[in-house]
Enzyme design. Structure first.
Site, mmCIF file in Angstrom:
data_model
loop_
_atom_site.group_PDB
_atom_site.id
_atom_site.type_symbol
_atom_site.label_atom_id
_atom_site.label_comp_id
_atom_site.label_asym_id
_atom_site.label_seq_id
_atom_site.Cartn_x
_atom_site.Cartn_y
_atom_site.Cartn_z
ATOM 1 N N ASP A 83 -0.836 6.258 6.675
ATOM 2 C CA ASP A 83 -2.008 5.980 6.132
ATOM 3 C C ASP A 83 -2.390 4.633 7.881
ATOM 4 O OD1 ASP A 83 -3.611 3.750 5.397
ATOM 5 O OD2 ASP A 83 -2.765 3.134 3.635
ATOM 6 N N TRP A 96 1.062 -1.515 -0.359
ATOM 7 C CA TRP A 96 0.209 -0.161 -0.257
ATOM 8 C C TRP A 96 0.927 1.339 -0.094
ATOM 9 C CZ3 TRP A 96 -4.089 -1.742 -1.634
ATOM 10 C CH2 TRP A 96 -4.656 -2.959 -1.686
ATOM 11 N N LYS A 114 -11.362 -2.029 8.392
ATOM 12 C CA LYS A 114 -11.284 -3.137 9.143
ATOM 13 C C LYS A 114 -10.980 -3.214 10.317
ATOM 14 C CE LYS A 114 -7.606 -2.837 5.327
ATOM 15 N NZ LYS A 114 -7.347 -3.757 4.565
#
Length: 360
Positions: free
Chosen positions: A171, A101, A195
């Site tokens: 992030d 990511w 999540k």
């Protein structure tokens, strides 16, 4: 079939009491005679939902007044472009690459300016966090970017990088609200909620006021300007209303159980049960160096692809689902987010012990 133990990396397990509450309110929210799904986002009822959600998040994270909270759409991946479009004033940003990511965000930023990879753990399949105490930070960098918890590889920054005075952007999708956090150490902190917090589709952005300007890169779409969303209190267009409503319920649940301090204790307990077993097992091995292990995502392998596949199949039959590792790394991964009960991890470990004995 009863509820399974869901170890998915996301969309992931949610607190059962939140799901039950939402189910009870599905047809009639708070005496309105309609579902939140059907409600105008401009209504007084919905205004109360989003405002309460924001305040509860501020309380949980001790978010200072000079930071704005935005509930946006497009998932965390939309931020890979939105961040450089809004923050790249000098058109330079530094990235610490600790997984897929961070790498995607780095590649996206290259479309808007110079993106520098100042550290990386790619040399060992992202199984550790590089030393970030003295990085070659660019003098004119607009920000330094990290992915704080790496869902696929199971690593976590335990110490934030020394950005040498530059703005830190993080992030936190897969460690959001899993432990206390000092928001003032970041210029911008964001995460997809699927999540730890709610259904897929919402991304929460917490951004310091001085970074919110009209001075965006030429060609930045209106929908990608933080100032537009700040000025309109996340209501420039129809927000992901139902997703935000569920997030709000999860914030209430977190406050009820003692906030992020209590959540950290709960998460450490769960992770220790699983890591302790992996450390003494003759069959299963964790893939991350000990000091960088995530509390949220625990990847492990047997060393045999056939045995890995057998384990995943038998685990599923026993009610432990979504344990297959990410397609890029294989093996197994147990994501043990906030809503995973300790009992779920204990039962998984008992199953793993049994599997090891049978397949020794």
């Amino acid at each position: 079939m009863g509820r399974v133990y869901n170890f998915s990396a996301g969309p992931a397990v949610l607190p059962e009491e939140v799901l039950k509450e939402a189910a009870a309110e599905m047809l009639d929210y708070n005496g309105s005679g309609m579902s939140v799904m059907e409600m105008s986002h401009r209504s007084k009822e919905y205004e109360a939902i989003i405002n309460t959600a924001e305040q509860d998040l501020r309380d949980l994270m001790n978010i200072p007044d000079n930071y704005k909270v935005l509930f946006l759409q497009g998932g965390a991946s939309s931020q890979f472009a939105m961040i450089p479009m809004n923050l790249m004033k000098n058109k330079v940003a530094d990235f610490i690459i600790t997984g897929q990511w961070a790498k995607k965000a780095y590649q996206e930023a290259k479309l808007y300016g110079t993106a520098n990879a100042v550290a990386s753990s790619a040399d060992k399949t992202f199984s550790y966090i590089p030393d970030c105490s003295d990085l070659p930070i660019s003098e004119n960098a607009d920000y330094v970017y990290i992915c704080e918890n790496n869902t696929i590889y199971g690593t976590k920054f335990k110490t934030l990088p020394n950005t040498k005075g530059k703005t830190l952007v993080a992030d936190v999708s897969s460690c959001f609200l899993s432990e206390p956090v000092d928001v003032t150490k970041y210029g911008l902190i964001y995460g997809g909620v699927q999540k730890n917090i709610g259904p897929a589709g919402v991304v929460i952005v917490i951004i310091r006021e001085d970074l919110i300007t009209e001075d965006t890169l030429p060609g930045t779409p209106t929908m990608f300007q933080y100032k537009i969303h700040v000025d309109n209190q996340s209501m420039y267009n129809t927000p992901p209303a139902y997703g935000i409503y569920i997030c709000g319920k999860v914030f209430k649940w977190l406050k009820k159980i003692g906030g992020l301090e209590a959540m950290k204790v709960h998460n450490e307990k769960k992770a220790q049960i699983l890591y302790d077993f992996l450390d003494q097992s003759k069959m299963f091995k964790g893939t991350v160096v000990k000091e960088d292990r995530s509390l949220m995502n625990v990847p492990f392998v047997t060393g045999s692809e056939e045995l890995d596949a057998k384990f995943v199949k038998e685990a599923k039959a026993a009610g432990f689902v979504n344990l297959k590792g990410h397609r890029t790394v294989g093996g197994m991964r147990a994501s043990i987010y906030n809503a995973m009960p300790i009992e779920g991890v204990e039962k998984l470990v008992a199953f793993m012990k049994e599997f090891e004995e049978k397949n020794a």
